[in-house]
Design a protein around this motif. Structure first.
Motif, short mmCIF file in Angstrom:
data_model
loop_
_atom_site.label_atom_id
_atom_site.label_comp_id
_atom_site.label_asym_id
_atom_site.label_seq_id
_atom_site.Cartn_x
_atom_site.Cartn_y
_atom_site.Cartn_z
N CYS A 265 0.83 -1.21 0.00
CA CYS A 265 0.00 0.00 0.00
C CYS A 265 0.87 1.26 0.00
CB CYS A 265 -0.92 0.01 1.22
SG CYS A 265 -2.37 -1.05 1.10
N THR A 266 1.95 1.23 0.78
CA THR A 266 2.85 2.38 0.84
C THR A 266 3.50 2.64 -0.52
OG1 THR A 266 3.33 1.91 3.17
CG2 THR A 266 4.85 3.37 2.02
N LEU A 267 3.94 1.57 -1.17
CA LEU A 267 4.55 1.74 -2.50
C LEU A 267 3.54 2.27 -3.51
CD1 LEU A 267 6.64 -1.57 -2.68
CD2 LEU A 267 7.47 0.74 -2.16
N LEU A 268 2.32 1.75 -3.46
CA LEU A 268 1.29 2.17 -4.42
C LEU A 268 0.88 3.62 -4.19
CD1 LEU A 268 -0.71 1.53 -6.68
CD2 LEU A 268 -2.25 0.59 -4.94
N THR A 269 0.60 3.98 -2.93
CA THR A 269 0.17 5.35 -2.65
C THR A 269 1.31 6.36 -2.87
OG1 THR A 269 0.65 4.99 -0.29
CG2 THR A 269 -1.62 4.66 -1.03
N SER A 270 2.54 5.94 -2.62
CA SER A 270 3.67 6.84 -2.88
C SER A 270 3.80 7.12 -4.37
CB SER A 270 4.97 6.22 -2.35
OG SER A 270 4.92 6.04 -0.95
N LEU A 271 3.59 6.09 -5.18
CA LEU A 271 3.64 6.29 -6.63
C LEU A 271 2.54 7.24 -7.09
CD1 LEU A 271 4.73 5.56 -9.44
CD2 LEU A 271 3.18 3.57 -9.42
N ILE A 272 1.33 7.03 -6.57
CA ILE A 272 0.21 7.90 -6.96
C ILE A 272 0.48 9.34 -6.50
CG2 ILE A 272 -2.24 8.35 -6.60
CD1 ILE A 272 -2.66 5.35 -6.31
N SER A 273 1.10 9.49 -5.33
CA SER A 273 1.31 10.83 -4.77
C SER A 273 2.28 11.67 -5.57
CB SER A 273 1.82 10.71 -3.32
OG SER A 273 0.85 10.11 -2.49
N VAL A 274 3.18 11.04 -6.32
CA VAL A 274 4.19 11.81 -7.07
C VAL A 274 3.81 11.96 -8.54
CG1 VAL A 274 6.04 11.15 -5.51
CG2 VAL A 274 5.58 9.74 -7.53
N LEU A 275 2.67 11.42 -8.95
CA LEU A 275 2.23 11.56 -10.33
C LEU A 275 1.41 12.85 -10.48
CD1 LEU A 275 1.11 7.91 -11.22
CD2 LEU A 275 3.23 9.07 -11.88
N PRO A 276 1.67 13.65 -11.53
CA PRO A 276 0.88 14.88 -11.75
C PRO A 276 -0.48 14.57 -12.34
CG PRO A 276 2.52 14.63 -13.47
CD PRO A 276 2.75 13.48 -12.51
N LEU A 277 -1.37 14.01 -11.55
CA LEU A 277 -2.68 13.60 -12.04
C LEU A 277 -3.62 14.79 -12.21
CD1 LEU A 277 -3.18 10.47 -9.74
CD2 LEU A 277 -2.38 10.50 -12.11
N PRO A 278 -4.57 14.68 -13.13
CA PRO A 278 -5.59 15.73 -13.24
C PRO A 278 -6.58 15.63 -12.08
CG PRO A 278 -6.10 13.93 -14.72
CD PRO A 278 -4.75 13.61 -14.13
N TYR A 279 -7.48 16.57 -12.00
CA TYR A 279 -8.49 16.54 -10.94
C TYR A 279 -9.39 15.32 -11.12
CZ TYR A 279 -12.78 17.59 -8.41
OH TYR A 279 -13.88 17.52 -7.58
N ILE A 280 -9.46 14.49 -10.09
CA ILE A 280 -10.33 13.31 -10.08
C ILE A 280 -11.17 13.38 -8.80
CG2 ILE A 280 -10.47 10.80 -10.13
CD1 ILE A 280 -7.68 10.75 -11.33
N PRO A 281 -12.48 13.47 -8.91
CA PRO A 281 -13.31 13.54 -7.70
C PRO A 281 -13.02 12.39 -6.75
CG PRO A 281 -14.64 13.95 -9.66
CD PRO A 281 -13.28 13.50 -10.14
N VAL A 282 -12.91 12.70 -5.48
CA VAL A 282 -12.67 11.75 -4.39
C VAL A 282 -11.23 11.25 -4.40
CG1 VAL A 282 -13.33 9.58 -3.29
CG2 VAL A 282 -15.08 11.02 -4.36
#
Length: 416
Positions: A265-282
């Motif tokens: 979970c830490t690896l997955l959320t860390s990867l998501i946290s550093v990606l410049p994602l567009p606005y996604i509700p929730v």
């Protein structure tokens, strides 16, 4: 052999640990859902980085699980065995069961026609994908639970989370085609009626949210909040059913599962946290194009008052999981069900007192119906376990009675 005093002391420590950690965790979780004042005191803003919250908790949870395993390491036990990477990694914790998100265990269940897996390649080929599956479910469930707090009160959320049996049953049937006892459907019916009463007979929704939309703002917020909670519970149910399958098929302990799922979970959320994602509700409510990690760190810098509840949320969630697994290891799932049932009730009461929630008589009645349904589940489980214990004792007594006449006859023949 442990004495009765030692057992009572251990039980008291487990109860106090579960209560204190998760009551503090609940207070910090609710605090994180409301606005924080900025450093200059001129504005108040909500924290909009749920993935960052998950990263903090899962990182501390995996660290605490590793520390626990290291402290309980047996003499001569290799690191592969300690971490559950060896096919011979079996210890007294194997009976443990639980969730990796600070949530409660569902108890050991039998696999659906699958033989236990003990191949030396099982971790990479079959167990690791199961852990990854759980980590995905947990990662994407947490933001929906956090977003629901913007639309429903925390007591409503606690009550809904108390009904995890419903999605767990549904996902076990859909994913693994398991059947359940008849009384569980009665429990589901009571829980559904209770939740309906709680949400339908409330009176503070419009005032709480201050919504100025068309139609009934209370109804709109309830629908949105319940939709988020439903998604959260479905993903939690998928997580628990997968964990049940892991415990039924693999020789792993609860702490080993806690370590690997939280690490992934830490690896997955860390990867998501550093990606410049567009606005996604929730899932990514931060400004579009900005990484969640940067958004979270900027918020902490401009709203330093969030630091204390953030640390409290991560630390108490991690330590609370350890107390849950310790309870399961030494006292079984029945004791844990009793502890967590009463803990959730006290969580609701504590939230009402600390944050001054106003519940109508109809909501209290709905709460009673829900906990009555959960109590039926606990009572049936207690009855079944007690019946099994009685049967085991009778078998032991009958076998000893059978052996005694035989030995007596042998002594009689010897005398003759």
């Amino acid at each position: 052999m442990a004495t009765a005093d030692d057992v009572c002391l251990r039980l008291a420590v487990c109860v106090i640990g579960v209560y204190s950690m998760f009551l503090l965790w609940a207070i910090s979780q609710e605090r994180l859902s409301v606005p924080f004042k900025s450093l200059d005191g001129k504005t108040s803003d909500k924290f909009k980085s749920p993935i960052f919250l998950s990263t903090c908790q899962s990182a501390l949870s995996s660290t605490s699980a590793l520390a626990y395993l290291f402290l309980r390491r047996k003499p001569g036990q290799t690191w592969l065995e300690l971490l559950g990477l060896s096919p011979s990694a079996v210890d007294s914790n194997t009976k443990s069961n639980g969730t990796a998100n600070g949530t409660e265990a569902n108890g050991r269940i039998k696999s659906n026609g699958h033989a236990p897996v003990s191949s030396k390649h099982s971790f990479k080929t079959s167990l690791l994908p199961k852990y990854i599956q759980c980590s995905f479910f947990i990662t994407f469930a947490a933001p929906f639970g956090f977003a629901a707090l913007s639309h429903v009160s925390y007591p409503a959320m606690v009550l809904a989370k108390s009904c995890k049996l419903v999605p767990v049953m549904v996902m076990n049937v859909l994913l693994y085609r398991r059947a359940f006892a008849r009384h569980k459907y009665v429990v589901v019916a009571l829980v559904t009626v209770g939740i309906t009463m709680f949400m339908g007979l409330g009176g503070e929704g419009g005032k709480k949210h201050g919504a100025k939309g068309r139609g009934n703002p209370t109804l709109r917020h309830n629908i949105i909040g319940l939709s988020y909670l439903l998604i959260n519970l479905i993903l939690d149910g998928a997580t628990n059913s997968t964990q049940d399958e892991i415990f039924a098929r693999y020789k792993v302990s609860g702490q080993q599962m806690m370590l690997w799922i939280n690490l992934l979970c830490t690896l997955l959320t860390s990867l998501i946290s550093v990606l410049p994602l567009p606005y996604i509700p929730v899932l990514h409510p931060s400004n579009g194009g900005e990484t969640e990690l940067k958004s979270a760190l900027d918020f902490i810098h401009t709203h330093p008052s969030i630091i204390y509840p953030l640390v409290q949320f991560a630390l108490t969630g991690a330590l609370g999981q350890l107390f849950i697994f310790e309870t399961l290891q030494h006292f079984g799932s029945l004791t844990l069900v009793t502890i967590t049932l009463t803990r959730k009730l006290f969580t609701m009461l504590l939230s009402v007192v600390v944050y001054n929630h106003k519940l109508t008589p109809g909501q209290w009645a709905g709460t009673s119906v829900v906990f009555a349904g959960i109590s039926v589940e606990a009572w049936v489980k207690r009855r079944d376990i007690h019946a099994k214990q009685v049967i085991q004792r009778r078998k032991g007594q009958s076998s000893s009675l059978y052996r005694f006449p035989e030995s007596a006859r042998r002594r009689q023949r010897f005398r003759v």
